[in-house]
Write an enzyme that holds these catalytic residues in place. Structure first.
Site, PDB file in Angstrom:
ATOM      1  N   LYS A  10     -21.010  27.836 -17.366  1.00 42.08           N
ATOM      2  CA  LYS A  10     -19.821  27.630 -18.434  1.00 42.08           C
ATOM      3  C   LYS A  10     -20.122  26.374 -19.119  1.00 42.08           C
ATOM      4  O   LYS A  10     -20.355  25.209 -18.600  1.00 42.08           O
ATOM      5  CB  LYS A  10     -18.624  28.357 -18.096  1.00 42.08           C
ATOM      6  CG  LYS A  10     -17.746  27.343 -17.284  1.00 42.08           C
ATOM      7  CD  LYS A  10     -16.793  26.413 -18.226  1.00 42.08           C
ATOM      8  CE  LYS A  10     -16.789  24.984 -17.519  1.00 42.08           C
ATOM      9  NZ  LYS A  10     -15.786  24.311 -17.055  1.00 42.08           N
ATOM     10  N   VAL A  95     -24.916  20.511  -9.835  1.00 39.91           N
ATOM     11  CA  VAL A  95     -23.764  20.442  -8.936  1.00 39.91           C
ATOM     12  C   VAL A  95     -22.491  19.435  -9.250  1.00 39.91           C
ATOM     13  O   VAL A  95     -22.964  18.404  -9.726  1.00 39.91           O
ATOM     14  CB  VAL A  95     -23.977  20.403  -7.427  1.00 39.91           C
ATOM     15  CG1 VAL A  95     -22.495  20.449  -6.526  1.00 39.91           C
ATOM     16  CG2 VAL A  95     -24.662  21.725  -7.042  1.00 39.91           C
ATOM     17  N   ALA A  96     -21.273  19.641  -9.396  1.00 36.60           N
ATOM     18  CA  ALA A  96     -20.380  18.883  -9.747  1.00 36.60           C
ATOM     19  C   ALA A  96     -20.610  18.274 -11.186  1.00 36.60           C
ATOM     20  O   ALA A  96     -20.539  16.977 -11.375  1.00 36.60           O
ATOM     21  CB  ALA A  96     -19.951  17.553  -8.634  1.00 36.60           C
ATOM     22  N   GLY A  98     -19.253  20.139 -14.255  1.00 37.36           N
ATOM     23  CA  GLY A  98     -18.173  20.449 -15.284  1.00 37.36           C
ATOM     24  C   GLY A  98     -19.062  21.682 -15.835  1.00 37.36           C
ATOM     25  O   GLY A  98     -18.621  21.959 -16.937  1.00 37.36           O
ATOM     26  N   LEU A  99     -19.710  22.185 -15.145  1.00 33.30           N
ATOM     27  CA  LEU A  99     -20.614  23.548 -15.661  1.00 33.30           C
ATOM     28  C   LEU A  99     -20.178  24.737 -14.922  1.00 33.30           C
ATOM     29  O   LEU A  99     -20.620  25.966 -14.866  1.00 33.30           O
ATOM     30  CB  LEU A  99     -22.106  23.342 -15.440  1.00 33.30           C
ATOM     31  CG  LEU A  99     -22.582  22.430 -16.505  1.00 33.30           C
ATOM     32  CD1 LEU A  99     -24.028  22.256 -16.225  1.00 33.30           C
ATOM     33  CD2 LEU A  99     -22.266  22.756 -18.072  1.00 33.30           C
ATOM     34  N   ALA A 100     -19.147  24.484 -14.066  1.00 32.20           N
ATOM     35  CA  ALA A 100     -18.565  25.529 -13.003  1.00 32.20           C
ATOM     36  C   ALA A 100     -19.520  26.382 -12.262  1.00 32.20           C
ATOM     37  O   ALA A 100     -19.360  27.602 -11.967  1.00 32.20           O
ATOM     38  CB  ALA A 100     -17.837  26.692 -14.060  1.00 32.20           C
ATOM     39  N   GLY A 101     -20.545  25.578 -11.870  1.00 29.43           N
ATOM     40  CA  GLY A 101     -21.366  26.361 -10.896  1.00 29.43           C
ATOM     41  C   GLY A 101     -21.036  26.894  -9.743  1.00 29.43           C
ATOM     42  O   GLY A 101     -21.167  28.161  -9.338  1.00 29.43           O
ATOM     43  N   SER A 103     -17.807  27.935  -9.325  1.00 28.53           N
ATOM     44  CA  SER A 103     -16.932  29.069  -9.608  1.00 28.53           C
ATOM     45  C   SER A 103     -17.708  30.454  -9.974  1.00 28.53           C
ATOM     46  O   SER A 103     -17.359  31.409  -9.848  1.00 28.53           O
ATOM     47  CB  SER A 103     -16.176  28.586 -10.944  1.00 28.53           C
ATOM     48  OG  SER A 103     -15.321  27.688 -10.497  1.00 28.53           O
ATOM     49  N   ASP A 136     -11.152  28.431 -13.046  1.00 23.97           N
ATOM     50  CA  ASP A 136     -12.335  28.963 -13.859  1.00 23.97           C
ATOM     51  C   ASP A 136     -13.059  30.300 -13.382  1.00 23.97           C
ATOM     52  O   ASP A 136     -13.692  30.961 -13.916  1.00 23.97           O
ATOM     53  CB  ASP A 136     -13.666  27.965 -13.837  1.00 23.97           C
ATOM     54  CG  ASP A 136     -13.336  26.817 -14.680  1.00 23.97           C
ATOM     55  OD1 ASP A 136     -12.569  26.792 -15.339  1.00 23.97           O
ATOM     56  OD2 ASP A 136     -13.880  25.738 -14.365  1.00 23.97           O
TER      57      ASP A 136
HETATM   58  P1  ATP Z   1     -15.810  22.798 -12.479  1.00 24.19           P
HETATM   59  O1  ATP Z   1     -16.602  22.666 -14.108  1.00 24.19           O
HETATM   60  O2  ATP Z   1     -15.200  24.291 -12.176  1.00 24.19           O
HETATM   61  O3  ATP Z   1     -14.791  21.749 -12.157  1.00 24.19           O
HETATM   62  P2  ATP Z   1     -18.171  21.787 -11.471  1.00 24.19           P
HETATM   63  O4  ATP Z   1     -19.298  22.155 -12.339  1.00 24.19           O
HETATM   64  O5  ATP Z   1     -17.663  20.370 -11.771  1.00 24.19           O
HETATM   65  O6  ATP Z   1     -17.119  22.818 -11.594  1.00 24.19           O
HETATM   66  P3  ATP Z   1     -19.235  22.651  -8.954  1.00 24.19           P
HETATM   67  O7  ATP Z   1     -20.748  22.828  -9.223  1.00 24.19           O
HETATM   68  O8  ATP Z   1     -18.707  23.911  -8.778  1.00 24.19           O
HETATM   69  O9  ATP Z   1     -18.543  21.568  -9.940  1.00 24.19           O
HETATM   70  O10 ATP Z   1     -19.147  21.869  -7.603  1.00 24.19           O
HETATM   71  C1  ATP Z   1     -17.967  21.049  -7.126  1.00 24.19           C
HETATM   72  C2  ATP Z   1     -17.946  21.124  -5.550  1.00 24.19           C
HETATM   73  O11 ATP Z   1     -17.950  22.261  -5.050  1.00 24.19           O
HETATM   74  C3  ATP Z   1     -19.184  20.074  -5.029  1.00 24.19           C
HETATM   75  O12 ATP Z   1     -18.710  19.093  -4.643  1.00 24.19           O
HETATM   76  C4  ATP Z   1     -19.585  21.164  -4.075  1.00 24.19           C
HETATM   77  O13 ATP Z   1     -20.132  20.556  -2.937  1.00 24.19           O
HETATM   78  C5  ATP Z   1     -18.620  22.297  -3.899  1.00 24.19           C
HETATM   79  N1  ATP Z   1     -19.321  23.849  -3.681  1.00 24.19           N
HETATM   80  C6  ATP Z   1     -18.803  24.822  -3.009  1.00 24.19           C
HETATM   81  N2  ATP Z   1     -19.580  25.683  -3.030  1.00 24.19           N
HETATM   82  C7  ATP Z   1     -20.461  25.451  -4.227  1.00 24.19           C
HETATM   83  C8  ATP Z   1     -21.523  26.306  -4.704  1.00 24.19           C
HETATM   84  N3  ATP Z   1     -21.571  27.579  -4.356  1.00 24.19           N
HETATM   85  N4  ATP Z   1     -22.318  25.722  -5.667  1.00 24.19           N
HETATM   86  C9  ATP Z   1     -22.393  24.393  -5.922  1.00 24.19           C
HETATM   87  N5  ATP Z   1     -21.245  23.764  -5.489  1.00 24.19           N
HETATM   88  C10 ATP Z   1     -20.226  24.168  -4.400  1.00 24.19           C
END
Ligand code: ATP
Length: 284
Positions: A10, A95-96, A98-101, A103, A136
């Site tokens: 997202k 990962v981490a 800001g793309l809600a991977g 979630s 999210d």
């Molecule tokens: P948001 O935009 O919702 O803040 P994000 O994109 O910044 O999310 P994610 O990629 O969701 O962040 O990862 C955040 C943390 O969640 C990471 O530190 C990771 O270790 C942990 N995590 C738990 N489950 C997952 C998963 N299925 N995929 C990726 N990261 C995960």
């Protein structure tokens, strides 16, 4: 028996924080949409009453810290499912970032297990379950384009006839969402982006107005902590993106691009700044 689900990333077209609530959450207004950069989940039924997570990505937790694990455990407990599942996560979303991977993986797990275990849970109930996992997740259950209020869980669908390219660039830094919210002060916000105007622009299919209304009040906090994010955004615009913004709490910056002829130049230009660059379409 195997089930496949796609978990798209997202982006926030606008993100405003109104105030901090007594429960510690922030009251937000966000317009969110999805792009066709997606993780792929393969869910296989297990006769044993257990949840197993595997992934080709070496950098995410595979135990109960994984959001897909948490989603599977929640649905199993709540609907008293006595069988197990093996979930393989083919991670494509940074990962981490800001793309809600995470979630989106959780939401895809809820959708997939609803099918795998023939639970017939209505969508609004899947979203309520999702809200227990993260702000999210309810949006990721249905995707599309939506206005999210409350702590992000109250959703209003937005008609979005727009079609355009989205260039995503993630600098090689880790941003902690908790740190960004911790440093954020509503009183410091110079200009609040308007959710209403963004929704109007989308509904009218007015690409120029959407680009003009992009805004994220968390940008200033992350940009101060990580000047590379600011440089990336400037580069995105200089290279010809029609609009650019940081997504969520960052550090990914996205650029909206209408003309396909501009995409290669922007993509190649950004690759000089960072390794993780993606040219994708907005999911309509
Ligand atoms: P948001 O935009 O919702 O803040 P994000 O994109 O910044 O999310 P994610 O990629 O969701 O962040 O990862 C955040 C943390 O969640 C990471 O530190 C990771 O270790 C942990 N995590 C738990 N489950 C997952 C998963 N299925 N995929 C990726 N990261 C995960």
């Amino acid at each position: 028996m195997k089930i496949y689900e796609k978990a798209p990333a997202k982006i926030n077209l606008m993100l405003d924080v109104l105030h901090k609530r007594p429960d510690g959450f922030h009251e937000v207004e966000m317009v969110m949409t999805m792009v066709d950069l997606a993780d792929r989940l393969e869910m296989s039924a297990l006769p044993r009453n257990t949840i197993i997570i595997t992934s080709q990505a070496g950098y995410i937790p595979l135990d109960e810290k994984n959001l897909a694990f948490q989603a599977a455990r929640l649905i199993k407990d709540r609907y008293d499912v006595q069988s197990g599942v093996h979930i393989h996560l083919d991670k494509k979303i940074p990962v981490a970032a800001g793309l809600a991977g995470g979630s989106s993986d959780a939401a895809a797990t809820l959708r997939g297990l609803n099918r795998l275990w023939n639970l017939n849970i209505p969508v609004h109930e899947l979203q309520e379950l999702g809200a227990e996992l993260g702000s999210d997740v309810p949006f990721c259950v249905t995707g599309g384009t939506a206005l999210a209020t409350g702590r992000g869980e109250k959703l209003t669908k937005v008609d979005n006839p727009l079609s355009c390219w989205v260039i995503l660039a993630k600098p090689p830094i880790n941003v902690s969402t908790a740190e960004v919210y911790g440093k954020f002060r509503v009183a410091d916000v110079k200009e609040h982006p308007s959710a209403g105007k963004m929704v109007e622009a989308l509904q009218a299919g007015d690409f120029g107005a959407v680009c003009g209304r992009l805004g994220n009040v968390l940008e200033e906090v992350t940009l101060k902590l990580h000047p590379q994010v600011s440089q990336l955004k400037e580069a995105m615009l200089k290279l010809g993106a029609d609009g650019a913004l940081m997504s969520g709490s960052g550090p990914t910056v996205f650029g909206l691009v209408y003309k396909e002829s501009k995409v290669a130049r922007i993509y190649n230009g950004l690759r000089g700044f960072c390794r993780e660059v993606y040219a994708v379409r907005l999911l309509t």
